[in-house]
Motif scaffolding. Structure first.
Motif, PDB file in Angstrom:
ATOM      1  N   GLN A 271      -3.003  -8.817  -6.758  1.00  0.00           N
ATOM      2  CA  GLN A 271      -2.849  -9.117  -5.372  1.00  0.00           C
ATOM      3  C   GLN A 271      -3.096  -8.057  -4.424  1.00  0.00           C
ATOM      4  O   GLN A 271      -3.750  -8.382  -3.419  1.00  0.00           O
ATOM      5  N   ALA A 272      -2.721  -6.936  -4.675  1.00  0.00           N
ATOM      6  CA  ALA A 272      -2.688  -5.610  -3.643  1.00  0.00           C
ATOM      7  C   ALA A 272      -4.221  -5.540  -3.436  1.00  0.00           C
ATOM      8  O   ALA A 272      -4.726  -5.274  -2.274  1.00  0.00           O
ATOM      9  N   VAL A 273      -5.056  -5.360  -4.648  1.00  0.00           N
ATOM     10  CA  VAL A 273      -6.353  -5.111  -4.669  1.00  0.00           C
ATOM     11  C   VAL A 273      -7.332  -6.127  -3.775  1.00  0.00           C
ATOM     12  O   VAL A 273      -8.165  -5.853  -3.056  1.00  0.00           O
ATOM     13  N   ALA A 274      -6.961  -7.335  -4.167  1.00  0.00           N
ATOM     14  CA  ALA A 274      -7.725  -8.537  -3.621  1.00  0.00           C
ATOM     15  C   ALA A 274      -7.197  -8.557  -2.162  1.00  0.00           C
ATOM     16  O   ALA A 274      -8.268  -8.545  -1.306  1.00  0.00           O
ATOM     17  N   GLU A 275      -6.260  -8.387  -1.622  1.00  0.00           N
ATOM     18  CA  GLU A 275      -6.012  -8.279  -0.264  1.00  0.00           C
ATOM     19  C   GLU A 275      -6.700  -7.154   0.599  1.00  0.00           C
ATOM     20  O   GLU A 275      -7.188  -7.464   1.565  1.00  0.00           O
ATOM     21  N   ALA A 276      -6.630  -6.028   0.002  1.00  0.00           N
ATOM     22  CA  ALA A 276      -7.458  -4.750   0.494  1.00  0.00           C
ATOM     23  C   ALA A 276      -8.996  -5.176   0.535  1.00  0.00           C
ATOM     24  O   ALA A 276      -9.694  -4.656   1.610  1.00  0.00           O
ATOM     25  N   LEU A 277      -9.265  -5.832  -0.360  1.00  0.00           N
ATOM     26  CA  LEU A 277     -10.837  -6.141  -0.423  1.00  0.00           C
ATOM     27  C   LEU A 277     -11.150  -7.191   0.383  1.00  0.00           C
ATOM     28  O   LEU A 277     -12.257  -7.165   1.360  1.00  0.00           O
ATOM     29  N   ARG A 278     -10.319  -8.064   0.621  1.00  0.00           N
ATOM     30  CA  ARG A 278     -10.518  -9.188   1.758  1.00  0.00           C
ATOM     31  C   ARG A 278     -10.665  -8.647   3.065  1.00  0.00           C
ATOM     32  O   ARG A 278     -11.372  -9.026   3.990  1.00  0.00           O
ATOM     33  N   ALA A 279      -9.732  -7.669   3.219  1.00  0.00           N
ATOM     34  CA  ALA A 279      -9.599  -6.909   4.623  1.00  0.00           C
ATOM     35  C   ALA A 279     -10.929  -6.115   4.966  1.00  0.00           C
ATOM     36  O   ALA A 279     -11.357  -5.970   6.111  1.00  0.00           O
ATOM     37  N   ALA A 280     -11.378  -5.379   3.964  1.00  0.00           N
ATOM     38  CA  ALA A 280     -12.711  -4.567   4.170  1.00  0.00           C
ATOM     39  C   ALA A 280     -13.908  -5.532   4.406  1.00  0.00           C
ATOM     40  O   ALA A 280     -14.659  -5.356   5.176  1.00  0.00           O
ATOM     41  N   ILE A 281     -13.933  -6.769   3.631  1.00  0.00           N
ATOM     42  CA  ILE A 281     -15.006  -7.787   3.832  1.00  0.00           C
ATOM     43  C   ILE A 281     -14.722  -8.233   5.291  1.00  0.00           C
ATOM     44  O   ILE A 281     -15.775  -8.167   6.117  1.00  0.00           O
ATOM     45  N   ASP A 282     -13.410  -8.576   5.988  1.00  0.00           N
ATOM     46  CA  ASP A 282     -13.386  -9.058   7.084  1.00  0.00           C
ATOM     47  C   ASP A 282     -13.686  -7.923   8.236  1.00  0.00           C
ATOM     48  O   ASP A 282     -14.471  -8.050   9.363  1.00  0.00           O
ATOM     49  N   SER A 283     -13.495  -6.858   8.000  1.00  0.00           N
ATOM     50  CA  SER A 283     -13.709  -5.544   8.948  1.00  0.00           C
ATOM     51  C   SER A 283     -15.170  -5.274   8.906  1.00  0.00           C
ATOM     52  O   SER A 283     -15.675  -4.898  10.112  1.00  0.00           O
ATOM     53  N   HIS A 284     -15.929  -4.923   7.644  1.00  0.00           N
ATOM     54  CA  HIS A 284     -17.391  -4.371   7.601  1.00  0.00           C
ATOM     55  C   HIS A 284     -18.188  -5.252   6.708  1.00  0.00           C
ATOM     56  O   HIS A 284     -19.200  -4.735   6.529  1.00  0.00           O
ATOM     57  N   GLY A 285     -17.667  -6.366   6.499  1.00  0.00           N
ATOM     58  CA  GLY A 285     -18.767  -7.301   5.884  1.00  0.00           C
ATOM     59  C   GLY A 285     -19.212  -6.856   4.337  1.00  0.00           C
ATOM     60  O   GLY A 285     -19.908  -7.639   3.805  1.00  0.00           O
ATOM     61  N   ARG A 286     -18.345  -6.065   3.845  1.00  0.00           N
ATOM     62  CA  ARG A 286     -18.484  -5.745   2.353  1.00  0.00           C
ATOM     63  C   ARG A 286     -17.176  -4.965   1.992  1.00  0.00           C
ATOM     64  O   ARG A 286     -16.560  -4.699   2.679  1.00  0.00           O
ATOM     65  N   ALA A 287     -17.119  -4.780   0.538  1.00  0.00           N
ATOM     66  CA  ALA A 287     -16.077  -4.041   0.066  1.00  0.00           C
ATOM     67  C   ALA A 287     -16.476  -3.074  -1.109  1.00  0.00           C
ATOM     68  O   ALA A 287     -17.446  -3.772  -1.740  1.00  0.00           O
ATOM     69  N   THR A 288     -15.784  -2.114  -1.288  1.00  0.00           N
ATOM     70  CA  THR A 288     -16.296  -1.350  -2.474  1.00  0.00           C
ATOM     71  C   THR A 288     -15.044  -1.068  -3.397  1.00  0.00           C
ATOM     72  O   THR A 288     -13.713  -0.464  -2.768  1.00  0.00           O
ATOM     73  N   LEU A 289     -15.033  -1.457  -4.686  1.00  0.00           N
ATOM     74  CA  LEU A 289     -13.838  -1.087  -5.451  1.00  0.00           C
ATOM     75  C   LEU A 289     -14.209  -0.158  -6.711  1.00  0.00           C
ATOM     76  O   LEU A 289     -15.228  -0.602  -7.378  1.00  0.00           O
ATOM     77  N   VAL A 290     -13.645   0.802  -6.827  1.00  0.00           N
ATOM     78  CA  VAL A 290     -13.725   1.734  -7.840  1.00  0.00           C
ATOM     79  C   VAL A 290     -12.637   1.721  -8.867  1.00  0.00           C
ATOM     80  O   VAL A 290     -11.419   1.914  -8.558  1.00  0.00           O
ATOM     81  N   VAL A 291     -12.848   1.547 -10.216  1.00  0.00           N
ATOM     82  CA  VAL A 291     -11.871   1.376 -11.003  1.00  0.00           C
ATOM     83  C   VAL A 291     -11.879   2.324 -12.206  1.00  0.00           C
ATOM     84  O   VAL A 291     -12.848   2.792 -12.462  1.00  0.00           O
ATOM     85  N   SER A 292     -10.775   2.370 -13.047  1.00  0.00           N
ATOM     86  CA  SER A 292     -10.919   3.083 -14.253  1.00  0.00           C
ATOM     87  C   SER A 292     -10.916   2.205 -15.372  1.00  0.00           C
ATOM     88  O   SER A 292     -10.362   1.137 -15.312  1.00  0.00           O
ATOM     89  N   GLY A 293     -10.977   2.789 -16.699  1.00  0.00           N
ATOM     90  CA  GLY A 293     -11.041   2.221 -17.850  1.00  0.00           C
ATOM     91  C   GLY A 293      -9.557   2.402 -18.468  1.00  0.00           C
ATOM     92  O   GLY A 293      -8.670   2.828 -17.930  1.00  0.00           O
ATOM     93  N   GLY A 294      -9.606   2.315 -19.837  1.00  0.00           N
ATOM     94  CA  GLY A 294      -8.522   2.396 -20.423  1.00  0.00           C
ATOM     95  C   GLY A 294      -7.756   1.041 -20.893  1.00  0.00           C
ATOM     96  O   GLY A 294      -8.005   0.014 -20.430  1.00  0.00           O
ATOM     97  N   ARG A 295      -7.152   1.074 -22.145  1.00  0.00           N
ATOM     98  CA  ARG A 295      -6.865  -0.101 -22.886  1.00  0.00           C
ATOM     99  C   ARG A 295      -5.705  -0.905 -22.180  1.00  0.00           C
ATOM    100  O   ARG A 295      -5.437  -2.227 -22.100  1.00  0.00           O
ATOM    101  N   SER A 296      -5.134  -0.395 -21.246  1.00  0.00           N
ATOM    102  CA  SER A 296      -3.884  -1.332 -20.536  1.00  0.00           C
ATOM    103  C   SER A 296      -4.544  -1.948 -19.293  1.00  0.00           C
ATOM    104  O   SER A 296      -3.989  -2.470 -18.560  1.00  0.00           O
ATOM    105  N   THR A 297      -5.791  -1.748 -18.893  1.00  0.00           N
ATOM    106  CA  THR A 297      -6.556  -2.549 -17.725  1.00  0.00           C
ATOM    107  C   THR A 297      -6.976  -3.637 -17.857  1.00  0.00           C
ATOM    108  O   THR A 297      -7.118  -4.317 -16.883  1.00  0.00           O
ATOM    109  N   ALA A 298      -7.089  -4.218 -19.130  1.00  0.00           N
ATOM    110  CA  ALA A 298      -7.451  -5.336 -19.568  1.00  0.00           C
ATOM    111  C   ALA A 298      -6.936  -6.417 -18.637  1.00  0.00           C
ATOM    112  O   ALA A 298      -7.585  -7.353 -18.069  1.00  0.00           O
ATOM    113  N   ALA A 299      -5.624  -6.397 -19.082  1.00  0.00           N
ATOM    114  CA  ALA A 299      -4.767  -7.610 -18.044  1.00  0.00           C
ATOM    115  C   ALA A 299      -5.073  -7.526 -16.415  1.00  0.00           C
ATOM    116  O   ALA A 299      -4.939  -8.485 -16.053  1.00  0.00           O
TER     117      ALA A 299
END
Length: 238
Positions: A29-57
């Motif tokens: 929810q926090a990530v999606a909210e920030a991405l929406r704000a970025a899209i509203d602000s400058h028309g696009r959004a960039t998300l950089v994530v990490s891997g690892g077994r616990s990230t699937a959920a």
């Protein structure tokens, strides 16, 4: 021990969740909210994530969030130098659990390159990352028991260069203590540019690692120390 008992640096925000399900949901929810704000602000959004077994959920919870995924560019903080089909591939993990449903319309910029040597692959990835617009809107990091994040491992030969605030490279080859040892990582200037950096950790062992990291200041010994500053937000659950 709970995360509120860790003496975090001023301005670093901690979120304590009851279990792994709530942890994944709250972060999504926090990530999606920030991405929406970025899209509203400058028309696009960039998300950089990490891997690892616990990230699937978390990836699966995020893929179900409502936003204009076609305006989102997703990349990786680090990668194992293995083909996408390999079970240890971070890109493979993202493709299986995040780039699905509506989220499949997001652009993806992977780090793996099938070069003859790791150093050459890192150079090719460095060039490819030139299209990554800075600052990054949202960065999601994990942390190992040794205090590493991304593929910034203590005692890795290129660590000092990768953590240098003025490092000119976007990507450097790294050596992990565990198999597969050959890794690729974004460097500190890229990662530290994030408008919203998040650190996702679970369990008492990671909390103990965090407490040890906060107690010292040597980033070469525990690379996560380089990121323990505002506006970092930490999401933890037992």
């Amino acid at each position: 021990m709970a995360i509120y008992k860790v003496d975090l640096p001023a301005g670093v925000v901690a979120h304590s969740l009851v279990d792994a399900t709530q942890h994944a949901s709250a972060m999504a929810q926090a990530v999606a909210e920030a991405l929406r704000a970025a899209i509203d602000s400058h028309g696009r959004a960039t998300l950089v994530v990490s891997g690892g077994r616990s990230t699937a959920a978390f990836f699966e919870a995020l893929s179900g969030q409502q936003l204009d995924w076609s305006r989102v560019l997703i990349s990786l903080a680090d990668e194992r130098w293995v083909p996408v089909e390999h079970p240890e591939s971070n890109e493979g993990l993202v493709r299986r659990h995040l780039l699905r449903g509506a989220a499949a319309s997001a652009r993806f910029l992977g780090l793996y390159r099938a070069a003859p040597a790791l150093e050459e692959a890192a150079a090719q990835t460095d060039h490819a990352l030139a299209e990554l617009a800075l600052p990054i809107d949202v960065l999601v990091l994990g942390m190992g028991d040794d205090g590493h994040c991304a593929s910034l491992f203590p005692r890795s030969p290129n660590l000092a260069d990768a953590l240098h605030p003025e490092c000119e490279r976007r990507c450097l080859p790294m050596q992990a203590p565990s198999v597969p040892r050959q890794r690729l990582t974004m460097t500190y200037p890229l990662l530290a540019s994030a408008r919203l950096p998040l650190l996702a950790i679970q369990g008492e062992a990671k909390l103990n690692t965090l407490r040890a990291a906060v107690a010292g200041d040597d980033a070469l010994g525990m690379p996560i120390r380089a990121f323990l500053r505002p506006p970092l937000e930490i999401y933890w659950c037992p």
